[in-house]
Design a protein around this motif. Structure first.
Motif, PDB file in Angstrom:
ATOM      1  N   PRO A  54     -33.906 -54.217 -40.848  1.00  0.00           N
ATOM      2  CA  PRO A  54     -32.703 -53.662 -40.215  1.00  0.00           C
ATOM      3  C   PRO A  54     -32.043 -54.647 -39.254  1.00  0.00           C
ATOM      4  CG  PRO A  54     -34.424 -51.999 -40.286  1.00  0.00           C
ATOM      5  CD  PRO A  54     -35.049 -53.290 -40.746  1.00  0.00           C
ATOM      6  N   THR A  55     -32.853 -55.412 -38.520  1.00  0.00           N
ATOM      7  CA  THR A  55     -32.303 -56.391 -37.581  1.00  0.00           C
ATOM      8  C   THR A  55     -31.558 -57.499 -38.314  1.00  0.00           C
ATOM      9  OG1 THR A  55     -34.060 -55.969 -35.967  1.00  0.00           O
ATOM     10  CG2 THR A  55     -32.869 -58.052 -35.767  1.00  0.00           C
ATOM     11  N   GLN A  56     -32.143 -58.022 -39.386  1.00  0.00           N
ATOM     12  CA  GLN A  56     -31.486 -59.068 -40.161  1.00  0.00           C
ATOM     13  C   GLN A  56     -30.166 -58.564 -40.742  1.00  0.00           C
ATOM     14  OE1 GLN A  56     -34.696 -59.831 -42.878  1.00  0.00           O
ATOM     15  NE2 GLN A  56     -35.461 -61.600 -41.737  1.00  0.00           N
ATOM     16  N   GLU A  57     -30.183 -57.341 -41.257  1.00  0.00           N
ATOM     17  CA  GLU A  57     -28.967 -56.775 -41.848  1.00  0.00           C
ATOM     18  C   GLU A  57     -27.872 -56.625 -40.794  1.00  0.00           C
ATOM     19  OE1 GLU A  57     -28.129 -52.812 -44.472  1.00  0.00           O
ATOM     20  OE2 GLU A  57     -29.960 -53.930 -44.912  1.00  0.00           O
ATOM     21  N   ARG A  58     -28.254 -56.146 -39.602  1.00  0.00           N
ATOM     22  CA  ARG A  58     -27.278 -55.960 -38.526  1.00  0.00           C
ATOM     23  C   ARG A  58     -26.722 -57.313 -38.059  1.00  0.00           C
ATOM     24  NH1 ARG A  58     -30.425 -53.678 -35.384  1.00  0.00           N
ATOM     25  NH2 ARG A  58     -30.919 -55.328 -33.887  1.00  0.00           N
ATOM     26  N   ASN A  59     -27.602 -58.296 -37.892  1.00  0.00           N
ATOM     27  CA  ASN A  59     -27.150 -59.614 -37.434  1.00  0.00           C
ATOM     28  C   ASN A  59     -26.260 -60.304 -38.459  1.00  0.00           C
ATOM     29  OD1 ASN A  59     -28.606 -59.299 -35.081  1.00  0.00           O
ATOM     30  ND2 ASN A  59     -30.387 -60.470 -35.797  1.00  0.00           N
ATOM     31  N   LEU A  60     -26.574 -60.126 -39.733  1.00  0.00           N
ATOM     32  CA  LEU A  60     -25.756 -60.734 -40.788  1.00  0.00           C
ATOM     33  C   LEU A  60     -24.368 -60.107 -40.835  1.00  0.00           C
ATOM     34  CD1 LEU A  60     -28.425 -61.164 -43.611  1.00  0.00           C
ATOM     35  CD2 LEU A  60     -27.087 -63.004 -42.571  1.00  0.00           C
ATOM     36  N   GLU A  61     -24.289 -58.797 -40.622  1.00  0.00           N
ATOM     37  CA  GLU A  61     -22.970 -58.153 -40.611  1.00  0.00           C
ATOM     38  C   GLU A  61     -22.121 -58.689 -39.466  1.00  0.00           C
ATOM     39  OE1 GLU A  61     -23.519 -53.903 -40.675  1.00  0.00           O
ATOM     40  OE2 GLU A  61     -23.491 -53.883 -42.878  1.00  0.00           O
TER      41      GLU A  61
ATOM     42  N   VAL B 117     -23.037 -55.787 -45.348  1.00  0.00           N
ATOM     43  CA  VAL B 117     -24.166 -56.477 -45.971  1.00  0.00           C
ATOM     44  C   VAL B 117     -25.073 -55.430 -46.611  1.00  0.00           C
ATOM     45  CG1 VAL B 117     -26.256 -57.839 -45.543  1.00  0.00           C
ATOM     46  CG2 VAL B 117     -24.099 -58.459 -44.420  1.00  0.00           C
ATOM     47  N   LEU B 118     -25.508 -55.721 -47.826  1.00  0.00           N
ATOM     48  CA  LEU B 118     -26.401 -54.828 -48.558  1.00  0.00           C
ATOM     49  C   LEU B 118     -27.572 -55.654 -49.057  1.00  0.00           C
ATOM     50  CD1 LEU B 118     -25.948 -51.787 -49.158  1.00  0.00           C
ATOM     51  CD2 LEU B 118     -25.198 -52.441 -51.448  1.00  0.00           C
ATOM     52  N   ASP B 119     -28.800 -55.156 -48.855  1.00  0.00           N
ATOM     53  CA  ASP B 119     -29.948 -55.891 -49.386  1.00  0.00           C
ATOM     54  C   ASP B 119     -30.289 -55.370 -50.782  1.00  0.00           C
ATOM     55  OD1 ASP B 119     -31.218 -53.469 -48.901  1.00  0.00           O
ATOM     56  OD2 ASP B 119     -32.840 -54.315 -47.709  1.00  0.00           O
ATOM     57  N   ARG B 120     -31.357 -55.905 -51.371  1.00  0.00           N
ATOM     58  CA  ARG B 120     -31.707 -55.551 -52.750  1.00  0.00           C
ATOM     59  C   ARG B 120     -32.021 -54.062 -52.896  1.00  0.00           C
ATOM     60  NH1 ARG B 120     -33.612 -58.022 -57.427  1.00  0.00           N
ATOM     61  NH2 ARG B 120     -35.134 -56.806 -58.623  1.00  0.00           N
TER      62      ARG B 120
END
Length: 384
Positions: free
Chosen positions: A101-108, A115-118
């Motif tokens: 969740p942190t990586q997704e938030r930071n990437l956005e 951003v959507l992961d697999r």
């Protein structure tokens, strides 16, 4: 590249950038083997993106020794991706990996786009494909479970969006992002699925009351399972050349000889690194596989990654407790192989049991040998 007009009356397909990172932990073997496996994974990810109906504009790759804890790809690569997002008017960045969740938030924040992961990508496809009430319930449960871990990200910057890949269903409204409401809804969905599972068990009991053996067609997604099912049973199950065309289990009686018939089921396809949320959410559907007497493991013989796909399916079968069920390996799409590589007929083990058959569900070649193998298993021949 021309900019899409900002016409509010139109809903053009989302412009998507796909990002894949080669990590040593994911691949083994020689450099050539690892590179080939990585390219195959990239190709599969691109097919998954296209299955959403979005427009795949860019495909970006990178190599890292390990994921960056905050951005997965690292700060330099994130800046490069942000430039591409701005330059190509990207609406959605899809990462072919499971992000925290942190990586997704930071990437956005870094990319200034969704951003959507697999996991989210596969859930989005499932949301589009599910047709039955059970299928929709299972997808919604998996989506909410995935979303509940990401509530900290805050969806305020997405409130103005009317939809989009990965936002279908529980991702549409701000109300659904309240943790308490989501947990309440998850509990309600689990209760409804438990009822569906009970109903399925009742139907299965009635179906099996005549002592008919059940054969379940399993295999990697897009291996031709539904085409094979339709060929054998003369049914009209949806069969498309796309990933995850089938999500809902279908069962038909298959007459093999005047004295012998079986129940044949068509099941959801598997994929590399199938998210555990889906395995859990689709327990009711996957139960059809785990309780089958024999598995027809359909494999795409024309796919260069056929062996890897077979291994991936067997891994998932082990996870759902179906790895000890007898298998007939069905090498499908042999009509797409070069003429000198086509192997019709069947392969038997030392005990005389058929363990593999080469067929083409599209042309019908090899189906007689497969039906004979199914009849042997149904009749218990040869004896265990």
């Amino acid at each position: 590249m021309p900019r899409i007009p900002a016409d509010k009356t139109l809903t053009p397909a989302e412009r998507i950038m796909l990002v894949s990172v080669m990590l040593p932990e994911q691949y083994s073997g020689s450099n050539e083997t690892r590179e080939r496996a990585f390219q195959a994974a990239c190709t599969e990810a691109a097919e998954l993106v296209r299955a959403t109906g979005g427009e795949l504009v860019l495909t970006e790759t990178a190599k890292r020794s390990r994921p960056h804890p905050a951005l997965f790809v690292g700060t330099g690569k994130a800046e490069e991706l942000a430039e591409l997002v701005r330059g190509h008017n990207i609406n959605l960045a899809v990462f072919n990996h499971e992000l925290t969740p942190t990586q997704e938030r930071n990437l956005e924040k870094a990319l200034q786009c969704r951003v959507l992961d697999r996991v989210g990508l596969i859930l989005a496809i499932f949301a589009l494909r599910a047709q039955t009430q059970e299928g929709r319930l299972q997808v919604e449960l998996a989506q909410l479970t995935h979303l509940s871990a990401r509530l900290v990200r805050g969806y305020g910057h997405l409130q103005s969006q009317k939809g989009g890949i990965g936002l279908k269903g529980p991702g549409e409204t701000q109300l659904e992002t309240d943790r308490r409401l989501i947990q309440t809804k998850i509990a309600a969905l689990k209760r409804r699925l438990a009822e569906v599972r009970k109903q399925r068990a009742t139907r299965r009991k009635a179906r099996l009351s005549g002592s008919l053996k059940t054969f379940a067609i399993v295999g990697y997604t897009n291996a031709g399972k539904s085409t094979l099912f339709n060929r054998l049973t003369k049914a009209d199950t949806l069969a498309k050349d796309q990933l995850f065309a089938t999500l809902d289990t279908t069962a038909r009686r298959l007459y093999l000889t005047p004295q012998t018939s079986i129940i044949l089921t068509d099941t959801v396809g598997f994929v590399q690194n199938l998210p555990h949320q889906l395995i859990s959410a689709f327990a009711a559907t996957l139960e059809e596989t785990a309780l089958a007497d024999v598995l027809l493991h359909a494999a795409d013989a024309a796919n260069p990654e056929c062996a890897r796909q077979i291994d991936n399916v067997n891994t998932v079968l082990a996870e759902i407790g179906a790895d000890r069920i007898p298998q007939i390996l069905v090498y499908n799409k042999t009509d797409l192989l070069p003429q000198d590589e086509r192997h019709w007929g069947s392969l038997k083990n030392r005990e005389g049991k058929t363990v593999a058959v080469g067929i083409s569900a599209a042309t019908g070649e090899g189906l007689d040998a497969l039906r004979q193998a199914i009849a042997e298993y149904a009749a218990g021949f040869p004896e265990e």
